[in-house]
Write an enzyme that holds these catalytic residues in place. Structure first.
Site, PDB file in Angstrom:
ATOM      1  N   TYR A 101      -0.466  -7.602   3.297  1.00 26.47           N
ATOM      2  CA  TYR A 101      -1.081  -7.265   4.637  1.00 26.47           C
ATOM      3  C   TYR A 101      -0.321  -7.925   5.859  1.00 26.47           C
ATOM      4  O   TYR A 101       0.860  -9.003   5.759  1.00 26.47           O
ATOM      5  CB  TYR A 101      -2.130  -8.505   4.838  1.00 26.47           C
ATOM      6  CG  TYR A 101      -3.511  -7.950   3.906  1.00 26.47           C
ATOM      7  CD1 TYR A 101      -3.504  -8.579   2.692  1.00 26.47           C
ATOM      8  CD2 TYR A 101      -4.487  -7.140   4.027  1.00 26.47           C
ATOM      9  CE1 TYR A 101      -4.341  -8.116   1.653  1.00 26.47           C
ATOM     10  CE2 TYR A 101      -5.655  -7.077   3.432  1.00 26.47           C
ATOM     11  CZ  TYR A 101      -5.417  -7.404   2.134  1.00 26.47           C
ATOM     12  OH  TYR A 101      -6.608  -7.118   1.247  1.00 26.47           O
ATOM     13  N   HIS A 103      -5.762  -4.136   7.251  1.00 28.52           N
ATOM     14  CA  HIS A 103      -5.540  -3.513   6.179  1.00 28.52           C
ATOM     15  C   HIS A 103      -4.408  -4.031   5.604  1.00 28.52           C
ATOM     16  O   HIS A 103      -3.448  -4.013   6.301  1.00 28.52           O
ATOM     17  CB  HIS A 103      -5.832  -1.905   6.375  1.00 28.52           C
ATOM     18  CG  HIS A 103      -7.349  -1.583   6.462  1.00 28.52           C
ATOM     19  ND1 HIS A 103      -8.238  -1.711   5.985  1.00 28.52           N
ATOM     20  CD2 HIS A 103      -7.631  -1.072   7.774  1.00 28.52           C
ATOM     21  CE1 HIS A 103      -9.330  -1.309   6.265  1.00 28.52           C
ATOM     22  NE2 HIS A 103      -8.985  -0.879   7.680  1.00 28.52           N
ATOM     23  N   LYS A 119      -1.212   3.287   0.742  1.00 22.38           N
ATOM     24  CA  LYS A 119      -0.261   2.298   0.734  1.00 22.38           C
ATOM     25  C   LYS A 119       0.811   2.777   0.309  1.00 22.38           C
ATOM     26  O   LYS A 119       0.976   3.527  -0.555  1.00 22.38           O
ATOM     27  CB  LYS A 119      -0.988   1.245  -0.020  1.00 22.38           C
ATOM     28  CG  LYS A 119      -2.444   0.871   0.449  1.00 22.38           C
ATOM     29  CD  LYS A 119      -2.841  -0.655   0.080  1.00 22.38           C
ATOM     30  CE  LYS A 119      -4.269  -0.823   0.209  1.00 22.38           C
ATOM     31  NZ  LYS A 119      -4.875  -0.441   1.473  1.00 22.38           N
TER      32      LYS A 119
END
Lengths: 336, 536
Positions: free
Chosen positions: A268, A276, A307
């Site tokens: 993070y 997020h 991600k």
């Protein structure tokens, strides 16, 4: 990675400043089996300030029967605990769990029950006080409004609000005369009646169910923690994990476990409460070969959850002895 | 100064609430604050920092909150470390419907159940006269290997979702045999029936159980009788009958001279070997014992009678009826009986129905129809020509070779033959089955003989939340699923483990709860049959 590099220096400097100003109180890590847990809110806060997030695993006191928000204890990653210990910020207990049951002295028991009795008396007094206040308020309000209403509605409300009440107000359908003195004496009478008849039943007493161990009296010996004692198996993979954790933490990232994403850490940019995760860190030893299909699978998974997958390997850098971590990310390149 | 610091620290580290705080806690809110939208990147703006601060504040407020309960709502209990259980001191609450067990006339809870109820604020557990904190609960209750913190996290997760979770006991899973016979319920029922309807007279019940029980009883009896019969040696059994049917042996006038030739002839027909030396007939000639037999009969080894060498008279034969039978060889009779005189069989034979079966027309037709399709092997002339089994087998061989003459010998005569004979017609699906060399296996296949390592075990039975209302601890019924707890850091269950646990669980699916730092994911392994396309 340029962007995060820029971020990092800032974060690190802030970290250092924070450490200097903070009082050096040890964070108490309690082991349950092989799982490191934090129990006291203070410790949780201190750990968070150091950037260790952990996971809450207990039922939430306020609403115990749900899974969306959990409560204490806070479970730490082994790496988090070890880094805390490395920073000399942690004390550990309960690791050698087979310590003897400490005898409880009768004095402590006595003290506990005396405290309980005392608490009940005080609570009873507080309850009476509270009742009186409510009664006075209700009566004066009544007085202000039209005088000749029946009181019973309000007293009924009162009883409803305090179901533990054992008092039965006499004359609930009492009517007021308009005279001020009458009303005053009425209030006085009522309060006196309340004083006489009030009793606070024991079943209505509140007791606290402690979350953390109560008091230091029967706490097993705590000690300053030595890194060598940390129960981390020292194989290649764990070493690599720890190096990666340490490095990412040094760069100011917040980390949590990424088991559900098939990686080692979720990375993070700030506190996970507000941000997020951007990366999924996968720890791979420098000299370990990895099948291409594994790389593709995890990259595909990463792009599905928006991600970036980081392949992280630790190794010694060329120019000096310091260990460094090499990060590699995989990106689909569109060649349409 | 240092001292003051220390006392302050102790007070805060105790996290004990003052009476006024306790009193205030009565009216505290039970709402959980909603978390707002997360941001993408920290921008360093004041607004962002403020929002983070606010979130953290809310978070700490929620997390730091202590459990405060009214004494009247708390069930008191004590921890018994030697038995690893918690005994209730005051009557259990609503939770008793789905949790706990009775032992020694006391209401008890398993440690994980007690801990969960402590976390829910329903239970206060005392140990050494002091109440246990949640932390102490974790540290004292969850120290066994079979109920570790991992197991508890899964247990708590499921309980919070509303499932009924009980410990798995392999001995209470009905075996496959019991499941096939549907015995599972009947085994559980008798105890309950006994408890409830003790006053009822036994025959009044019409439950399956009882019927099953009585049926089994008679079966057993019958079995026993049969066993007894089997145990009885032949002569002992027949002798009394012989005596009964021969109430007055003196009155009957046997004609041994007449019957004996018949007798021996018959015996010779039945078994040509009886004529050989050393073999004996039950029915001795002239009632005199064979010289070498007594010694033989003294050999009381387990095979007392060699029945292949004792020939019994054929009384049902239609052609030859001996008028009377000579007395049996005394050495075949039990000692106490001594000798038995010759037996007149005429009154016996009169009782036999020796008439020929007369068939109705319809029956005859049916017989004819059957014969048309069912040829007697013995009517075949070639077969008749065979003198022994070897010749018959040769004949069959020759015939089958003739039938497969169109098959090339190099394909069909060797050890390895084609999977399918093209001259035979079958469905596509059957053909596919026939030519599939690697057969697919089922999860249960061969599972009964496998042994599981101790690492893997089923921990919990799970019952769905909507069944809570009807849930009974004594007759929990079939669980929705069973739970095996493992972790991402541990090994993945291998096929053997899957098979063994699936077998152990029987017809209830096994779910694998994988616990990873508070995240719990559930997996299950199922048989999957790849659909077959048989349309071509």
């Amino acid at each position: 990675m340029d962007l995060s590099e820029a971020n990092i220096t800032k974060q690190v400097s802030k970290d250092d400043a924070g450490e200097g100003s903070m009082a050096r109180e040890l964070i108490k890590i309690n082991f349950c089996g092989s799982t490191p847990l934090l129990w006291r809110t203070e410790d949780l806060k201190a750990a968070r300030e150091l950037g260790f997030v952990g996971t809450l695993v207990g039922s939430l006191a306020r609403q115990p029967r749900q899974n969306t928000r959990l409560g204490r204890p806070l479970e730490l990653l082994l790496e988090e605990g070890r880094l805390m210990a490395d920073m000399e910020r942690a004390a550990v207990s309960g690791l050698d769990s087979k310590s003897e049951d400490p005898e409880v002295s009768p004095a402590v028991v006595e003290q506990y029950y005396a405290g309980l009795e005392n608490s009940f008396q005080e609570q009873s007094a507080l309850a009476l006080e509270d009742r009186k206040m409510t009664l006075t308020r209700v009566l004066t309000e009544k007085q202000k409004g039209e005088g000749a209403t029946k009181l019973h509605i309000n007293t009924w409300h009162l009883c409803e609000k305090y179901p533990f009440s054992s008092i039965k107000c006499s004359g609930t359908t009492l009517e007021f005369s308009k005279g001020q003195e009458d009303a005053d004496s009425n209030v006085r009478n009522r309060l006196e009646a309340l004083d006489r008849s009030f009793s606070f039943p024991r079943t209505a007493m509140s007791v606290q169910l402690c979350t953390a161990r109560a008091g230091l009296a029967h706490c097993p010996q705590e000690r300053q923690f030595l890194t060598a004692d940390w129960p981390m198996p020292q194989d290649e993979r764990c070493k690599c994990r720890f190096q990666v954790f340490k490095d990412l933490r040094r760069r100011g990232f917040y980390l949590t476990s990424a088991g559900k994403f098939g990686g080692d850490y979720l990375v993070y940019p700030g506190d996970p409460l507000r941000f997020h995760a951007h990366f999924i860190a996968v720890c791979v030893s420098m000299d370990e070969s990895m099948p291409l299909c594994d790389v593709l699978a995890i990259a595909r998974l990463g792009s599905n959850v928006k991600k970036t997958v980081l392949l992280c390997s630790s190794g010694e850098s060329q120019d000096d002895e310091r260990e460094e971590v090499v990060y590699t990310s995989l990106q689909w390149s569109g060649m349409a | 100064m240092a001292d003051q610091n220390k006392t302050a620290e102790v007070k805060s580290s105790n996290e004990l609430l003052s009476p006024s705080e306790l009193f205030e806690a009565r009216t505290r809110s039970h709402k959980i604050p909603v978390r707002g939208q997360k941001d993408f990147l920290p921008s360093g703006s004041d607004q962002q920092r403020e929002r983070l601060q606010q979130s953290l504040q809310e978070h700490w407020k929620l997390v730091s909150e202590e459990r405060v309960e009214r004494l009247g709502n708390l069930v008191k209990a004590v921890w018994i470390p030697s038995d690893q259980r918690v005994e209730l001191l005051s009557p259990a609450g609503k939770f008793w419907q789905t949790m706990g067990f009775s032992a020694h006339g006391k209401q008890c809870l398993h440690p994980e159940e007690a801990l969960y109820l402590m976390e829910c604020g329903n239970l206060q557990v005392f140990y050494k006269d002091l109440p246990l904190s949640i932390q102490e609960g974790y540290e004292t209750f969850l120290c066994s290997k079979t109920m570790s913190i991992h197991h508890y996290k899964v247990f708590g997760h499921l309980k919070r979702l509303g499932y009924v979770v009980t410990r798995f006991d392999p001995s209470r899973v009905p075996s496959q045999y019991e499941r096939q016979l549907n015995l599972a319920q009947s085994r559980e029922r008798p105890g309950r029936r006994l408890k409830r309807k003790r006053s009822l007279s036994p025959p009044s019940g019409h439950t399956e159980t009882q019927e099953g029980a009585t049926a089994m009883g008679t079966e057993e009896e019958r079995d026993g009788n049969r066993e007894e019969e089997d145990m009885n040696p032949m002569p002992e059994d027949t002798n009394p009958k012989l005596k009964d049917t021969n109430p007055k042996p003196e009155n009957i006038h046997p004609k041994p001279e007449d019957t004996n030739p018949d007798d021996t002839q018959m015996a010779a027909q039945d078994d040509p070997s009886t004529t050989a030396e050393g073999c004996r007939s039950w029915w001795s000639k002239g009632g005199s014992p064979h010289p070498d037999l007594p010694g033989q009969s003294q050999n009381t080894g387990s095979p007392r009678w060699d029945f292949t060498s004792i020939s019994f008279p054929d009384l049902g034969s239609r052609h030859q009826h001996p008028r009377s039978l000579a007395s049996p060889d005394p050495c075949l009779l039990p000692g106490a009986v001594g000798s038995v005189g010759p037996c007149d069989v005429v009154p016996w034979l009169n009782r036999l129905n020796l008439r020929e079966v007369r068939m109705s027309r319809r029956e005859q037709e049916r017989e004819r129809d059957r014969d048309r399709y069912h040829r007697d092997v013995n009517l075949d002339r070639e077969v008749q020509r065979c003198r022994n089994w070897t010749e018959y087998r040769d004949l069959l061989e020759r015939r089958s070779r003739r039938r497969h003459r169109d098959r090339p010998a190099h394909l069909w005569e060797g050890e390895v033959t084609p999977l399918h004979d093209p001259s035979q017609v079958c469905l596509t699906g059957e053909l596919m089955d026939k030519i599939s060399v690697v057969k697919s296996t089922q999860l249960f296949e061969g599972a009964s003989s496998l042994k599981c390592s101790n690492e893997w075990r089923i921990s919990f039975n799970i019952y769905q939340p909507d069944t809570v209302a009807e849930f009974k601890k004594s007759t929990p019924g079939k669980p929705y699923s069973r739970m095996c707890v493992c972790s991402f850091s541990g090994p993945v269950p291998d096929l053997q483990t899957l098979k063994v646990l699936a077998f152990q669980s029987g017809d209830v699916p096994v779910t694998y709860a994988v616990e990873d730092h508070g995240d719990i994911s559930f997996y299950c392994f199922k048989n999957f049959q790849i659909p077959k396309d048989e349309s071509f």
